[in-house]
Design an enzyme around this catalytic site. Structure first.
Site, PDB file in Angstrom:
ATOM      1  CD  GLN A  74      -5.440   6.032   6.183  1.00 27.66           C
ATOM      2  OE1 GLN A  74      -5.779   6.234   5.024  1.00 27.66           O
ATOM      3  NE2 GLN A  74      -4.796   6.930   6.916  1.00 27.66           N
ATOM      4  CB  CYS A 104      -9.391  11.348   3.331  1.00 24.75           C
ATOM      5  SG  CYS A 104      -9.563  11.493   1.532  1.00 24.75           S
ATOM      6  CE  LYS A 143      -1.644  11.412   7.043  1.00 21.34           C
ATOM      7  NZ  LYS A 143      -2.430  12.497   6.483  1.00 21.34           N
ATOM      8  CG  ASN A 204       1.228  14.437   7.092  1.00 20.54           C
ATOM      9  OD1 ASN A 204       0.064  14.415   6.717  1.00 20.54           O
ATOM     10  ND2 ASN A 204       2.228  14.239   6.260  1.00 20.54           N
ATOM     11  NE  ARG A 229       0.762  17.372  -0.787  1.00 21.86           N
ATOM     12  CZ  ARG A 229       0.538  18.673  -0.741  1.00 21.86           C
ATOM     13  NH1 ARG A 229       0.218  19.318  -1.847  1.00 21.86           N
ATOM     14  NH2 ARG A 229       0.646  19.344   0.395  1.00 21.86           N
TER      15      ARG A 229
END
Length: 339
Positions: A74, A104, A143, A204, A229
């Protein structure tokens, strides 16, 4: 439920359960272990494109793919030319897939107009898609999140753009950037993305129990799922979710003695990857998460057990003492279970 195989370019994944790229977490030892236990795909920690091009040692370590048959990397950044060059470097180093980070939420990333900040600049996002797609011959994926905030749900537009630019897959975290990791991921909102494109869509967010695997796919209509997580301290978990989706009956976690052996093997991997001094420090967070996972469901004593062993183990600098402590901690859990 029956889940079709996931194809990415010439590659067919063994199952559609993916270990998420997580900075400081999904390093090479963790990814190797997740693959061994059945994850369909693992992706490297996020690599800053400019730092990778400069040969930054930390970025080179993050790009390490030894022991993983299908290596995915990534990359993050906001300069299309540098993103393309970074993708080319990653492919030359063995990457079979390039994932672009547009999700992010960390301020240090979004302040630099990268990560989820690109949800507010779709023309720049398109330029990055085109540059990366044009730079490499391997599949390119992205993503991202539902949007920057509740008032700007841009995931559908971004996914359509990704498909038009030749990307092979889009992963949607069911939160906005402004939510960070608070509240619950909105799995049903991902369905709009799935309905809008023909390339695979991966759901996700908040997959932490075996039952969450079928549930997120049913709610989102997605082609697969990504676990972040929920796999901290539990590298076996994506594989067990994949087994559940295949109709197999498995426990949420392996027996305590297997968890112990996995942690000890990972510990050796971190020492080997980072060197002894840095490896001991890098391992500490993983040891803490592993203790929490091993002591799950132990009732009110759980917090006290984890706190006591964190205090005992996470201040040690000598690997032998740490490994001995790990064995003693897990012995305690086994004795308690047998009592």
């Amino acid at each position: 439920m029956s889940i079709p195989a996931l194809r990415l370019g010439a590659a067919t994944l063994p199952n559609p359960v993916i270990l998420a790229p997580m900075a400081g977490i999904t390093d090479a030892p963790v990814r190797r272990m997740a693959v061994r236990h059945g994850a369909g795909l693992v992706i490297s920690e996020m690599l800053a494109s400019e730092a990778l091009l400069e040969g930054n040692p930390e970025m080179l370590l993050r790009a390490e793919g030894e022991g993983v048959s299908f290596h995915a990397v990534q990359i993050a950044g906001n300069d299309p030319r540098l993103m393309g060059e970074a993708a080319r470097v990653a492919q030359a180093a063995g990457a079979g897939l390039i994932d672009i980070n547009m999700g992010c939420p960390a301020k240090r990333v979004t302040t630099g107009a990268a990560g989820a900040a690109l949800l507010r600049d779709l023309p720049l996002a398109r330029a990055i898609f085109e540059a990366v797609r044009g730079a490499v011959s391997v599949p390119v994926t992205v993503k991202t999140r539902l949007g920057w905030d509740d008032g700007s749900p841009t995931a559908v537009a971004l996914a359509r753009m990704a498909e038009a630019c030749g990307l092979s897959m889009v992963t949607i975290h069911g939160r906005t950037r402004c939510q960070f990791y608070t509240g619950r991921a909105d799995w049903t909102a991902i369905r709009a993305v799935k309905d809008a494109v023909s390339i695979p869509v991966i759901a996700n967010g908040d997959v932490v129990h075996l039952s969450d695997g079928p549930a997120i796919l049913a709610a989102s209509g997605a082609d697969g799922l990504m676990i972040g997580r929920g796999a901290q301290g539990r590298p076996w978990f994506p594989g067990r979710v994949a087994q559940t989706l295949a109709g197999q009956k498995v426990d949420e976690d392996p027996p305590i003695e297997i968890q112990r052996d996995i942690l000890l093997e990972l510990y050796e991997g971190w020492l080997s990857l980072y060197g002894t001094a840095l490896g001991v420090r890098q391992a500490r967070k993983h040891v803490g998460w592993a203790l929490e996972a091993a002591n799950a469901g132990q009732g009110p004593e759980r917090a006290a057990f984890v706190a006591r062993w964190r205090k005992a183990l996470l201040v040690l600098d000598e690997p032998g003492r740490v490994k001995n402590g790990i064995m003693t901690a897990y012995d305690e859990l086994m004795w308690r279970a047998a009592a």
